[in-house]
Scaffold this motif. Sequence first.
Motif, PDB file in Angstrom:
ATOM      1  N   ILE A  96     -39.253 -20.131  62.894  1.00  0.00           N
ATOM      2  CA  ILE A  96     -38.226 -19.199  63.378  1.00  0.00           C
ATOM      3  C   ILE A  96     -36.899 -19.927  63.581  1.00  0.00           C
ATOM      4  N   HIS A 147     -34.338  -9.438  59.810  1.00  0.00           N
ATOM      5  CA  HIS A 147     -34.390  -9.182  61.255  1.00  0.00           C
ATOM      6  C   HIS A 147     -33.101  -8.491  61.696  1.00  0.00           C
ATOM      7  N   ARG A 193     -36.392 -22.962  56.594  1.00  0.00           N
ATOM      8  CA  ARG A 193     -37.723 -22.728  57.191  1.00  0.00           C
ATOM      9  C   ARG A 193     -38.621 -23.942  56.970  1.00  0.00           C
TER      10      ARG A 193
END
Length: 184
Positions: free
Chosen positions: A39, A57, A7
């Motif tokens: 993302i 997710h 990230r």
Amino acid sequence: MDGFTHRLAGVSTASIAIIGAEPHIHLASATLLIIGGYIGGELPDFDKNQSDFSQNHKLLTILLNTFVLFLKGKSNTHRGISHTALIPITLYLISYHASTLPCSPIIQVLATCGIGISLGYASHILLDLLTSMGVMFFYPFSKKFISIGNIKRKNTNTTRFIIILIVFFIWQLQMNYGSTLQFF
């Protein structure tokens, strides 16, 4: 590599693109690029059940793995189809083209975020190239794993140091050759 490092690299790469685009970039576009970099920095690890991305997710992970199953006819392996240079290059070209078209604001938002995702995605693959396992960089043209380093997965301090060096190097290029560097 861990999710935090990926990230961080995604956000750093998007930030470098913003520096390269200044002063012609709006705050909203810069924000979308940063979000996209965040993302995209973690997205390629949807193929690993224990990754931060897969844990946070789950629905998107199921959808992406189902899509890979549809494309390949078999399930994905870690650093397989999700870790090829073809994905961020294709996403960047599509997003960049969409961002240049006269279209609705929502398409412009998605295109700008897509550019950020492609930059973060590319940073993820480049960082994984530095590990001993490497990636199938040229997949689907070659299934050979390519590695240009020997960073261990748990050695996050080394990884962060490399990211800082890369950011510093590109920042120096921007400072010295600012008007001639164009990222998009």
